[in-house]
Design an enzyme around this catalytic site. Structure first.
Site, PDB file in Angstrom:
ATOM      1  N   GLU A   1       0.633  -1.279   0.237  1.00  0.00           N
ATOM      2  CA  GLU A   1       0.137   0.114   0.292  1.00  0.00           C
ATOM      3  C   GLU A   1       0.839   1.422   0.424  1.00  0.00           C
ATOM      4  O   GLU A   1       2.800   1.407   0.462  1.00  0.00           O
ATOM      5  CB  GLU A   1      -0.821  -0.230   1.039  1.00  0.00           C
TER       6      GLU A   1
ATOM      7  N   CYS B   1      -0.445   6.157   9.743  1.00  0.00           N
ATOM      8  CA  CYS B   1       0.518   5.643  10.903  1.00  0.00           C
ATOM      9  C   CYS B   1       0.465   4.334  11.253  1.00  0.00           C
ATOM     10  O   CYS B   1      -0.220   3.959  12.722  1.00  0.00           O
ATOM     11  CB  CYS B   1       1.728   6.357  11.194  1.00  0.00           C
TER      12      CYS B   1
END
Length: 368
Positions: free
Chosen positions: A109, A360
């Site tokens: 990704e 994150c």
């Protein structure tokens, strides 16, 4: 899935090697590759112009190259390395996560984030990660394989094409910043990441012509690789994923700390900062009742005082099955104040993409 604390520095053997790609090669090697298939060497420059300056991957767009040569050149230097499985967007479509299927079926990704004053792209350097940090979805999945330089670079080329073509709201734009903070430990895939940085920053048409100062490379603290990276002479920013100022806790949160302790990691970071002339970034995910105590903020501030550094605090993003969560607002505030009391610059990161598992620590590359 790796066992708790288990580290994987070398990708498992047996993975099929990605096809050779233009971005894997130096300008001189591109000419040699073109000549080897019976084409004139200057075709390498034309091909580079199409890919790096025009983001044109489709041979039908290479109108200055004879039709009879296009398929041959594509097969030799611009094969299809990866295809888009899907895009997921949030923040009024200004944050877009892309799920890629690589040539061998592996999934990775990348995330494109548009802000009022800049555009940042978070890219992956490995499929999975071998560093096994327990609060990170990528680390819990284990390491599948390293990405090739071409696979790393193509994430950015596609992002730049999307911005140019107006696929992200706000009108045509250009990438400002690239952060190697997606899937993987960049310095564990050292050679290919360095090759990608060169391809990203070489002047057009040999590369994308981006500034090294707009690139951030994150690491959990592979000390020998940090020293080696300092030798490259780059002006990129180095970001150290610290997450704890004390070895006792960091051994658990960042298992590589059992190899290289906090002091060793920071000393390597200071060397890189001195040689690159760039301020060191310290990344610190705030986890409720685990590493967010004010005394730890004070300890971190004392360690960093007077150094060329900036601390980025990251409210922990939720991951499936995790027992941990983000800090309470009052604890976050006290932690910030404890660091700032020592004159150390500190900010709490604006978390983008949490709703699409694109923030994150959330990248897991699944088709669910």
């Amino acid at each position: 899935m790796p066992k708790p604390g288990e580290l994987t520095f070398v990708a498992p053997r047996g993975a099929k090697k990605p096809p050779r790609h233009l971005a894997d090669l130096s300008p001189a090697e591109r000419k040699e590759a073109v000549a080897a298939i019976g084409e004139k060497p200057f075709r390498a420059k034309q091909l580079s112009q199409h890919y790096f300056a025009r983001y044109a991957h489709d041979p039908e767009q290479w109108t200055d190259i004879p039709a009879g040569s296009r398929a041959k050149l594509q097969e030799a230097l611009l094969p299809d390395l990866m295809t888009v499985v899907r895009h997921l967007s949030t923040d009024q479509d200004t944050t877009r996560k892309t799920l890629w299927r690589l040539f061998d079926g592996t999934l990775v990704e990348s995330v494109l984030m548009r802000y009022p004053d800049r555009v940042t792209m978070c890219i992956s350097s490995q499929a999975g990660c071998g560093m096994n940090c327990p609060f990170c979805a990528t680390g819990q999945a284990g390491l599948d394989r390293n990405l090739s330089t071409g696979e790393i670079v193509h994430q950015i080329v596609d992002g730049m094409r999307a911005l140019r073509d107006g696929e992200i709201p706000g009108g045509p734009a250009r990438l400002s910043n690239i952060v190697f903070m997606g899937m993987g430990e960049p310095l564990a895939n050292y050679k290919r990441v360095v090759g990608a940085i060169r391809a990203l920053t070489d002047p057009e048409p040999d590369g994308l012509g981006l500034s090294q100062r707009g690139i951030t490379v994150s690491t959990v603290g592979l000390v020998p690789a940090i020293h080696r990276f300092a030798d490259e002479g780059f002006k990129c920013r180095l970001a150290i994923s610290l997450h704890a100022p004390d070895d006792e806790l960091r051994d658990t949160l960042v298992p590589v700390n059992t190899r290289w302790k906090v002091r060793e990691v920071l000393d390597a970071g200071w060397e890189y900062a001195a040689r690159s002339g760039r301020r060191l970034s310290i990344e610190y995910a705030l986890i409720r009742d685990i590493n967010d105590q004010a005394w730890r903020g004070d300890r971190l501030g004392r360690m960093l005082k007077g150094r060329p550094v900036h601390v980025n605090l990251i409210p922990l993003n939720p991951t499936p099955g995790s027992k941990w969560t983000a800090s309470r607002p009052e604890d976050e505030k006290a932690f910030v104040e404890a660091i700032a009391a020592h004159g150390v610059p500190v900010t709490v990161r604006d978390t983008r993409g949490q709703e699409i598992d694109g923030a994150c620590g959330q990248l897991a590359a699944t088709e669910r």
